[in-house]
Each structure stands twice: as structure tokens, then as C-alpha cells.
Enzyme design. Structure first.
Site, PDB file in Angstrom:
ATOM      1  N   SER A 179       0.856  -1.187   0.000  1.00 25.10           N
ATOM      2  CA  SER A 179       0.000   0.000   0.000  1.00 25.10           C
ATOM      3  C   SER A 179       0.885   1.227   0.000  1.00 25.10           C
ATOM      4  O   SER A 179       2.026   1.178   0.468  1.00 25.10           O
ATOM      5  CB  SER A 179      -0.878   0.023   1.249  1.00 25.10           C
ATOM      6  OG  SER A 179      -0.067   0.192   2.396  1.00 25.10           O
ATOM      7  N   ASP A 180       0.373   2.338  -0.508  1.00 18.19           N
ATOM      8  CA  ASP A 180       1.031   3.595  -0.199  1.00 18.19           C
ATOM      9  C   ASP A 180       0.832   3.801   1.307  1.00 18.19           C
ATOM     10  O   ASP A 180      -0.028   3.169   1.939  1.00 18.19           O
ATOM     11  CB  ASP A 180       0.455   4.756  -1.019  1.00 18.19           C
ATOM     12  CG  ASP A 180       1.416   5.952  -1.039  1.00 18.19           C
ATOM     13  OD1 ASP A 180       2.320   6.015  -0.171  1.00 18.19           O
ATOM     14  OD2 ASP A 180       1.271   6.825  -1.912  1.00 18.19           O
ATOM     15  N   TRP A 181       1.616   4.699   1.880  1.00 24.48           N
ATOM     16  CA  TRP A 181       1.641   4.816   3.343  1.00 24.48           C
ATOM     17  C   TRP A 181       0.310   5.336   3.894  1.00 24.48           C
ATOM     18  O   TRP A 181      -0.037   6.504   3.713  1.00 24.48           O
ATOM     19  CB  TRP A 181       2.827   5.689   3.750  1.00 24.48           C
ATOM     20  CG  TRP A 181       4.078   4.880   3.994  1.00 24.48           C
ATOM     21  CD1 TRP A 181       4.831   4.895   5.147  1.00 24.48           C
ATOM     22  CD2 TRP A 181       4.716   3.919   3.128  1.00 24.48           C
ATOM     23  NE1 TRP A 181       5.885   3.994   5.033  1.00 24.48           N
ATOM     24  CE2 TRP A 181       5.837   3.390   3.817  1.00 24.48           C
ATOM     25  CE3 TRP A 181       4.442   3.422   1.861  1.00 24.48           C
ATOM     26  CZ2 TRP A 181       6.677   2.414   3.273  1.00 24.48           C
ATOM     27  CZ3 TRP A 181       5.278   2.451   1.313  1.00 24.48           C
ATOM     28  CH2 TRP A 181       6.375   1.965   2.018  1.00 24.48           C
ATOM     29  N   GLY A 196      -2.497   3.840   2.875  1.00 26.75           N
ATOM     30  CA  GLY A 196      -3.433   3.654   1.765  1.00 26.75           C
ATOM     31  C   GLY A 196      -4.361   2.454   1.919  1.00 26.75           C
ATOM     32  O   GLY A 196      -5.236   2.245   1.084  1.00 26.75           O
TER      33      GLY A 196
END
Ligand code: BGC
Length: 730
Positions: free
Chosen positions: A267-269, A271
Site C-alpha cells: 500500500s502507499d503509506w 493507503g
């Protein structure tokens, strides 16, 4: 049993409190480098407990997982990013760790790399970062970013690779190959349709299937299928109503299904948004969710779901296998290659990429290069000349080992022979707020301009350095408009009036409006943000030590109102949703279709020499597969040219952009030299995506193969005919 963080155990082991010697594990199949990756992954998977497995698929600090201390499997370490190895932070905050051993080489930003139009430069950047990442003990470097420049206002355009899917894809492939050749995993990001920072955490993106497949997916697909990238980062935004990090269509159907991606999706941070969505939506590694980490969606809540039978164990094993593939591929369980950091070679690599990406946009009467045996005085004007920018822009910022701003580079190159003066010309470029750009300059700003005008008048040549900085080109916010801030337009006009021999150097990560003064400026150079050696690179181009060969990876429109998103009012979205109404007509596709004259077109860039094109032929069996032509350097200097091939369908039955880039090659020619150049066309060069059949279609009919020095400087053309409609693999 409740799962608890394994990080403390790992720390104990790392400090030497291990109960079993690592030697005891030396004979294990998963450590045996003669065995295939899959055999090693399966062996290790079979040895892990449920809790150990789950420890591998969510964060255990800001940038790492737990590892498996019992088996001496270290944590998986990640770091930003696309421009070098970021400084150390945390472990559980974004604050710098305050270390003195985390300075690194800052390579030029993504848009500068894309402007080289040379995948070999991608390799050079990627290899440099990979070697440094080894020393810094990372497994995954979080880059390259390949989101398409849909609007010039996206704050992160500087990190990405421009407006064209093919160019972005090929540059990303070079970068990934370089980085991964060092035993470091690249992470292509942000998948997908993450084309603005405004409301980036929530905006829902809607677009039609053709636009998705023809514009927004190809760079990711090239990274996966051609570059064999080991990891992919899901985007923050939603796509068709579902968060990208939990989006089964994007992650399961397309990425892992149709494209056969075998690596991990992180995931993006912050996300990830739910256990159910993450587990079933295709996420393999949850990063950046607020702690405590054992409460993350893919931690205890997942364990509970597995134990109660809501989720089958096969779902866990699939995610863990993907993480293990990356761990093993990055030598976490065998001997890592030795890296190197902050070497002279790395600094020279950064300079090379910067130089190759500098774009000469105007050079009337060959005012450039500057001959230092004839010029005695240069007035350098503009605060941007003294800016250090490598640390800025948020996650892609680098604590550079050193950084040479433009003024310093000019002094290094010209200072011993030429009198170089400096005046700031305009105030600090501060963080913008929408609607607050000052229309006129204040009295104190006028004094700065007056001082600059005076020095321009007293010097033979004025170099005005204008542009932006990471208060504008930055993660987390978009630019309010496309204008140069801080009264820079006024400054350029005034300096020009005082000294017609004015060279403008523009440093920006995205296009700016320059219409007010451009027609009167004899020379203009775009140097982007060129990393730690930026100043030296600029000076070497201005002095003619380096013949400029960069080409624009994005159109420079005359004004914001000309852009497709402005025409459709389709940015930055309404009520949380943004519909890409402009569809396929992104970048040059739009300006070509609407016959809008840009300030500078896609693919444009001048040289100190001249290239002549002749003798096109297209190799065609069923499909055209290769374009062959001759290029001659008929000018006075050795130089590089980027040969560009566009395809123009003459009688399509569906709407098609007038022309699309399908091949390019950067070639070196000595003065007087002539070369034959062969460019391979991809199998789908003539194709469009047909949503009803879910495949690429080449329609029967006539196509023009256009060869040029830019998208608006076509030098050769050849017609090809396709006898019957066919489907092609992409
Ligand atoms: C950015 C990513 C970055 C991550 C970790 C996020 O905010 O969107 O590109 O890799 O932070 O720093």
C-alpha cells in the site's frame, strides 16, 4: 494466541542474543542459491507459523516489516525513493533520525530523467541508487513513479516521467533494470490513476476503458512485463469507487491476472482502509497505517479472520509467497552484493543524467554556447540560482552528500576567466496559496529588480535563472496556477529591456507560462531539478562543453486555459469524484487534436548542431516491425539526437489521437557523420484498445508512420496498409 510485534525479538537477535547460530540455517533449501526462486520460496513458506507469516505482510516500523527472528530472516527494509536513498527517519515517526551516515547521491528528478529520452540514463540512475541502497541495507527502493502528467498543476509531476505512456514506460524499464541488476527491488508507483495531489487520499477517479488501457496503464504494464519489476505500490486515490490499494479489478484482475505479476503489492503509506478490502482486494503488504502495528488491517484482525474461517489460509500464503519472493530476490537470506555510496562515479552519473536531460528551448542567432574567451562579464540574476532543492518535495527528497546550485556551477565553470556578478532579482519563492499570487510586485521587490537591471546593464551577458522550487513542485499539494511566482515575469522583462543578450535558465518540475517575455528572449534552457550536480551540468551546457540533447517529455502549453482539463473543467473533481472527460486526449494528443499551438511541443529540444533526416523505409511483414532511416549531423559540433516515431491512423473507424509516440532512439553523431538508424515498433504500435472485446485491435486501413525531431517537427513519413483487421497481444 494474540499476535504481538516481533520487532523487539528481532532487535534482541540483531544485538547478538540469538539462541541458534545462523550457521545452523546454512543448509536450508531456501538459502540455497542454486535452487530456483520458487523452490526456495515454497521451502521457506512451509517453515513459517501463522504469526510469522502475518508479521511479513504488514509494517513493523515506518519502513520495515518484522522479519522472522527464529529463522534469521531479517526484516524487509524499504526506502524512498526515485531520486536516491532517502535519509533515515523514525522508526515510528516521520522525523529525521538525526544520523550522520545517511547522506547520499541525489540523482536528477524523474522529469529530468524522462527528458533524456534515453533508457540507458534510466539504467544509470537506477544502478547508482541500487548500489547505494545496498550499503544502506535496503531491500526495496520506492520508485520509479510513472503517473501520467494529466495536468501541469499536479504537484508531483516533477517526480514522474511526463505525459506519454510509451516514453514513461520505456524510461521506467531502464530505471528498474538498473536498480534490480544490483539485487535491489524497484517499486513502481502509484498504481493507478494517481494524477493529482488535491484530495489525493480520497478522490474517486472515473474514466472509460480505452483511456485506462491506452493512457494510464501502459507505463505500469511495461514496468511489469518488460522490466520485471519486483514490487508495485497501490495509489491513495479510489478508482471506480474502490480504494486502489484494495481494488480487485486493478490488483487481481489486471496486475496479477492479465499481466502475470508475481511480485508484491504494497500500500502507499496509509493507503489501506480495511481488513476485508486489503485481504480480498489484492494487497500483499500493508504499510504506513497508524500504529500500534499489531492492530493494522493485515495484522491481528486478519489473524482473527483466518482463525475463524472467514479467510482461507491460501489467501495468506499467496501474500506471504509474494513477500518471500522479494526477500529472497534481494538476498535477504544469502550473501548480498557489496554496494558503494557517495562515490565520485555516482556523482558523475548524476551529472551525466542531468546534462542529458537539459532542454535547449530557444537559441536565436546561436547566442549559446557562451564562449568564455570572448565574454568578460556575466550577470547571474535570480534567487533560483542559489537554491538547493534536493531535500525538498517530501518523500522523494534526498539528504544530498553535497549539492551544486546553478550559481556555484556557473562560478566553477566561468569564474576564473569571466567576472560573474550575482543579484537575487526577486524575493524568496514561498509556499503558494490558491488565489493569493500577487498580480504586481511590491516596492521591496522593485528594489531587487532595479538592482538586477543595473547589473545586467553593466555586464555583457545576463543569465536570468527563474522557476519554481519544492514549495510548488511538491507532494501533498498541487500548484495554484501555471505562472512563475514572485514577480519573475516582471524581472525577466525588465532585464531583457536592459540587456538584449539575456539567457533565461528555467528550473522547474513542470511547465510554466512564459508568453509575456518569451518572444523577446534569445535563449531559453529548461534544466528541471538536476540533482546534486545540477549547477555544474547547467554550466557545462551553457559553455558548450556538453551539446544539449534533452527533449520535452511534456507539452509546454501557452496558458493553463489551453490544457485539456481546463477545457473540460475536469480537474480537480467535484463532490469527491473526478471524471477524466478529456479521455484519450492527454498532453500532445489534445493539442494536436484541437490544433492548439503550444508554447513548446512534446518531444521538442534544440542542439548546438543540426540533424538532417533522409531515406525512410518501413520493414513490414503482416505488421510494420521496424523503421529505418538515415540521420546526418550537418552542423559544426558532435551531438546527440532523439529520433521519434509517431503513428497516425488515416481512416480510423473509432476516435483516435492524431498521432502517438511508438518508438524513439537517442543517437550520437560526430559533426559530418551520417548514420543509419533502425527503430523497432512494438506489436501494438497501430492498435487501439477495444473495450467490448477486452483486447487490442489493429484495424484494416492506412496508417502514416511519421519520423521527426519532435511531435511538431516531422521530417519523414511513410504510409503502410493493413489488409484485414486483427487482434494483437500487448
Ligand atoms: C508517498 C509515496 C512514498 C511513501 C513513503 C507516500 O506519502 O505517496 O510515494 O513512497 O509516502 O514515504
Amino acid at each position: 494466541m494474540k499476535y504481538t510485534s516481533l520487532r523487539s525479538c528481532w532487535t534482541l537477535l540483531a544485538l547478538g542474543a540469538s539462541v541458534l547460530s545462523p550457521m545452523a540455517f546454512g543448509q536450508e533449501v531456501y538459502r540455497d542459491t542454486t535452487k530456483s526462486l520458487e523452490v526456495r520460496v515454497n521451502d521457506l513458506l512451509g517453515k513459517l507459523t501463522l504469526e510469522e507469516k502475518v508479521g511479513l505482510i504488514h509494517a513493523s516500523s515506518k519502513f520495515s516489516t518484522a522479519g522472522v527472528p527464529r529463522l534469521h530472516i531479517p526484516p524487509l527494509w524499504m526506502s524512498d525513493g526515485p531520486h536516491g536513498v532517502r535519509e533515515e527517519i523514525g522508526p515510528d515517526t516521520w522525523n529525521p533520525a538525526g544520523r550522520t551516515d545517511d547522506f547520499s547521491t541525489a540523482v536528477p528528478v524523474g522529469i529530468n530523467l524522462a527528458a533524456t529520452w534515453d533508457p540507458e540514463m534510466g539504467k544509470l540512475s537506477g544502478t547508482t541508487i541500487g548500489q547505494e541502497a545496498l550499503v544502506r541495507n535496503k531491500n526495496i527502493m520506492l520508485g520509479p513513479g510513472v503517473n501520467i502528467m494529466r495536468t501541469p498543476l499536479n504537484g508531483r509531476n516533477f517526480e514522474y516521467l511526463g505525459e506519454d505512456p510509451f516514453l514513461a514506460g520505456q524510461m521506467a524499464v531502464g530505471f528498474i533494470e538498473g536498480e534490480q541488476s544490483q539485487g535491489i527491488a524497484a517499486c513502481v508507483k502509484h498504481f493507478a490513476a494517481n494524477n493529482q495531489e488535491t484530495q489525493r487520499n480520497s478522490i474517486n477517479v472515473e474514466m472509460d476503458d480505452r483511456t485506462l488501457h491506452e493512457i494510464y496503464l501502459p507505463a505500469f504494464k511495461a514496468a511489469v512485463k518488460q522490466g520485471n519489476v519486483l514490487s508495485v505500490m497501490g495509489a491513495y486515490n479510489r478508482f471506480r469507487g474502490v480504494y486502489c490499494c484494495e481494488n480487485p479489478f486493478l490488483l487481481n484482475t489486471l496486475l496479477k491476472g492479465e499481466w502475470g505479476f508475481k511480485g508484491l503489492v504494497m500500500s502507499d503509506w496509509g493507503g489501506a482502509h480495511s481488513t476485508e478490502g486489503s485481504v480480498r482486494g489484492g494487497l500483499d503488504l500493508e504499510m504506513g497505517t497508524n500504529g500500534p502495528y499489531e492492530k493494522n488491517y493485515l495484522a491481528n484482525p486478519f489473524i482473527e479472520g483466518l482463525k475463524s474461517g472467514i479467510y482461507p489460509m491460501s489467501l495468506l500464503d499467496e501474500k506471504v509467497s509474494r513477500v518471500l519472493r522479494v526477500l529472497i530476490a534481494t538476498h535477504a537470506v544469502d550473501t548480498k552484493p557489496t554496494g558503494s555510496i557517495n562515490t565520485r562515479q555516482h556523482q558523475m552519473n548524476a551529472r551525466k543524467v542531468a546534462e542529458e536531460g537539459i532542454v535547449l528551448l530557444k537559441n536565436d542567432h546561436d547566442i549559446l554556447p557562451i564562449d568564455d574567451s570572448k565574454v568578460h562579464s556575466i550577470a547571474v540574476i535570480g534567487r533560483v540560482a542559489t537554491q538547493k532543492v534536493a531535500y525538498g518535495g517530501q518523500s522523494s527528497g534526498i539528504k544530498a552528500f553535497y549539492e551544486v546550485p546553478i550559481l556555484e556551477g556557473l562560478l566553477n565553470r566561468f569564474g576564473s576567466k569571466v567576472t560573474v556578478s550575482y543579484s537575487p532579482g526577486y524575493p524568496e519563492i514561498k509556499r503558494p496559496r490558491k488565489g493569493t499570487q500577487k498580480p504586481s510586485v511590491s516596492d521591496s521587490d522593485k528594489a531587487l529588480i532595479d538592482q538586477a537591471v543595473k547589473s545586467a546593464r553593466q555586464s555583457e551577458i545576463a543569465i536570468v535563472v527563474v522557476g519554481l522550487n519544492h514549495n510548488y513542485d511538491t507532494e501533498s499539494s498541487d500548484r495554484p496556477d501555471m505562472k512563475l511566482p514572485a514577480g519573475q515575469d516582471e524581472l525577466v522583462s525588465r532585464v531583457l529591456a536592459a540587456n538584449p543578450k539575456t539567457i533565461v535558465v528555467l528550473s522547474s518540475g513542470s511547465p510554466v507560462e512564459m508568453g509575456r517575455w518569451l518572444y523577446r528572449v534569445p535563449a531559453l534552457v529548461e534544466c528541471w531539478y538536476g540533482g546534486m550536480e545540477a549547477g555544474n551540468a547547467v554550466a557545462r551546457v551553457l559553455a558548450g562543453d556538453v551539446n544539449p540533447s534533452g527533449k520535452l517529455p511534456c507539452t509546454f502549453p501557452q496558458k493553463l486555459e489551453d490544457t485539456p482539463t481546463a477545457a473540460f473543467n475536469s480537474y480537480p473533481g467535484e463532490n469527491g469524484t473526478e471524471t477524466y472527460l478529456e479521455g484519450l486526449l492527454v498532453g500532445y494528443r489534445w493539442y494536436d487534436a484541437k490544433k492548439i499551438q503550444p508554447l513548446f511541443p512534446f518531444g521538442f529540444g534544440l542542439s548546438y548542431t543540426k540533424f538532417d533526416y533522409s531515406g525512410i523505409s518501413v520493414v513490414q511483414d503482416t505488421l510494420p516491425s521496424q523503421v529505418v532511416l538515415q540521420v546526418a549531423n550537418s552542423g559544426p559540433k558532435d551531438g546527440e539526437e532523439v529520433v521519434q516515431v509517431y503513428v497516425h491512423p488515416l481512416n480510423p473507424s473509432v476516435p483516435r489521437p492524431p498521432q502517438e509516440l511508438k518508438a524513439f532512439k537517442k543517437i550520437m553523431l560526430s559533426s559530418g557523420e551520417k548514420k543509419s538508424v533502425a527503430l523497432n515498433l512494438p506489436a501494438n504500435a497501430l492498435a487501439y484498445y477495444e473495450p467490448s472485446r477486452k483486447c487490442w485491435v489493429i484495424e484494416k486501413g492506412t496508417y502514416e508512420i511519421l519520423v521527426g525531431s519532435s511531435s511538431r517537427d516531422i521530417r519523414l513519413r511513410q504510409t503502410v496498409t493493413i489488409g484485414s483487421t486483427m487482434l494483437v497481444q500487448d
